[in-house]
Design a protein around this motif. Structure first.
Motif, PDB file in Angstrom:
ATOM      1  N   ASP A  55       0.845  -1.125  -0.107  1.00 53.23           N
ATOM      2  CA  ASP A  55      -0.128   0.100   0.103  1.00 53.23           C
ATOM      3  C   ASP A  55       0.986   1.067  -0.198  1.00 53.23           C
ATOM      4  O   ASP A  55       1.232   1.792   0.894  1.00 53.23           O
ATOM      5  CB  ASP A  55      -0.918   0.154   1.377  1.00 53.23           C
ATOM      6  N   ASN A  74      -3.467  -5.632  -4.543  1.00 53.11           N
ATOM      7  CA  ASN A  74      -3.636  -4.798  -5.787  1.00 53.11           C
ATOM      8  C   ASN A  74      -4.176  -5.583  -7.098  1.00 53.11           C
ATOM      9  O   ASN A  74      -4.922  -4.916  -7.751  1.00 53.11           O
ATOM     10  CB  ASN A  74      -2.423  -3.973  -5.964  1.00 53.11           C
ATOM     11  N   SER A 286       0.394   1.999  -6.251  1.00 53.10           N
ATOM     12  CA  SER A 286       0.598   0.562  -6.149  1.00 53.10           C
ATOM     13  C   SER A 286      -0.371  -0.282  -7.083  1.00 53.10           C
ATOM     14  O   SER A 286       0.068  -1.157  -7.556  1.00 53.10           O
ATOM     15  CB  SER A 286       0.009   0.196  -4.672  1.00 53.10           C
TER      16      SER A 286
END
Length: 319
Positions: A55, A74, A286
């Motif tokens: 993150d 992600n 990210s």
């Protein structure tokens, strides 16, 4: 005695290698800038892929290394995004269509140029055909917008109204349905001439005696093309096909980005452009890194599969 002879032989080989290295040292100096630039701009950025598993926050730790580790979150976010299948499908549609339309173009032009007998005319055609390669996509996009606009500079609309004065002027670049044809036409115009260089170079490696023998045996020009020229170009075509298929999920970002506009962007986004807007514009570093890494992994798998297939079929590959 054998030991002394072996040592002498090894010393002689080292001396010979040292002499050969000195002879080509200048060539290595010329090669050094290319190697350095490749390391800086191609390999060094690969280490930033670590942020795809974080993150990411640049202010946490050294270069953001202190950011919270989130694993594959992600990637899961992208795979479950409602735009995922739309982006994948559109990117594949654009890539496959452009590959089918543009892959044969340099080959056909190279074969036509090879059949020309006037060397001066041949050089003029070849030179003028690959000059567009050096024109930036920003300039190309500007030219297409100028030619296809509804304004007085719109050549296409002017021609339409010249044929039919009652014809309504059409804003081609503001209709998403016209985007793919524009991509194909611009790619062919810009890159076909440059692609012929590889094929023309490959044509010079074909033994002229094969053509002479075929001509003596009564082979027509078409038969010489089919049985001598095309088989001689198979290795080059195989390598180019490998690179083309490996980029099915990596459409030309510069081309797509510059030919887009606000009216059609949401209907013409590809994975590459989507990654740019998520990362650079929205600051989701990210997430955009995960999308880019996913795209890179798929491209790597495709290039390895294509390479293995072409090696089995034509015994030609890149590794």
């Amino acid at each position: 005695m054998a030991t002394i002879t072996d040592k002498t032989h090894v010393a002689a080989k080292k001396k010979k290698r040292s002499i050969e290295l000195k002879k080509v040292s200048v060539l290595y100096l010329f090669l050094a800038p290319a190697i350095i630039l490749t390391l800086i701009f191609a390999y060094l950025p690969m280490f930033s892929n670590y942020i795809a598993f974080l993150d990411y926050d640049f202010n946490k730790g050294w270069f953001g290394f202190g950011s919270k580790f989130v694993g594959f979150d992600n990637f899961a976010k992208f795979l479950t995004d409602h735009k995922f299948y739309t982006l994948i499908g559109r990117t594949l549609l654009y890539s496959v269509t452009m590959m089918v339309a543009t892959f044969p173009a340099p080959l056909i032009l190279a074969l036509l140029l090879n059949e020309l007998r006037g060397e001066r005319f041949k050089k003029i055609v070849q030179t003028t055909s690959y000059i567009p390669h050096f024109v930036s996509w920003v300039t190309v996009a500007g030219l297409f917008y100028m030619f296809l606009t509804v304004d007085a500079t719109g050549i296409i609309n002017n021609l339409r109204q010249l044929i039919d004065p009652a014809a309504e002027r059409i804003s081609y670049m503001q209709d998403a349905h016209n985007f793919l044809p524009v991509l194909v036409i611009s790619e062919i115009w810009k890159e076909t001439g440059w692609g012929t260089i590889l094929y023309l170079a490959a044509l010079t490696t074909i033994d002229p005696q094969q053509y002479e023998a075929a001509q003596v045996d009564g082979a027509t020009r078409w038969q010489r093309l089919w049985y001598i020229t095309l088989p001689g170009l198979v290795p080059t075509m195989s390598i180019l096909l490998i690179f083309s298929l490996s980029g099915l999920l990596a459409t030309n970002f510069d081309q797509v980005f510059n030919l887009q506009n606000k009216m059609i962007r949401l209907d013409t986004d590809t994975i590459g452009v989507y990654t740019y807007y998520q990362g650079i514009v929205s600051g989701q570093y990210s997430y955009s890194a995960a999308v880019g890494l996913f795209q890179g992994i798929i491209s790597f798998i495709l290039i390895m599969l294509t390479n293995a297939t072409t090696k089995k079929l034509s015994n030609v590959g890149i590794v």
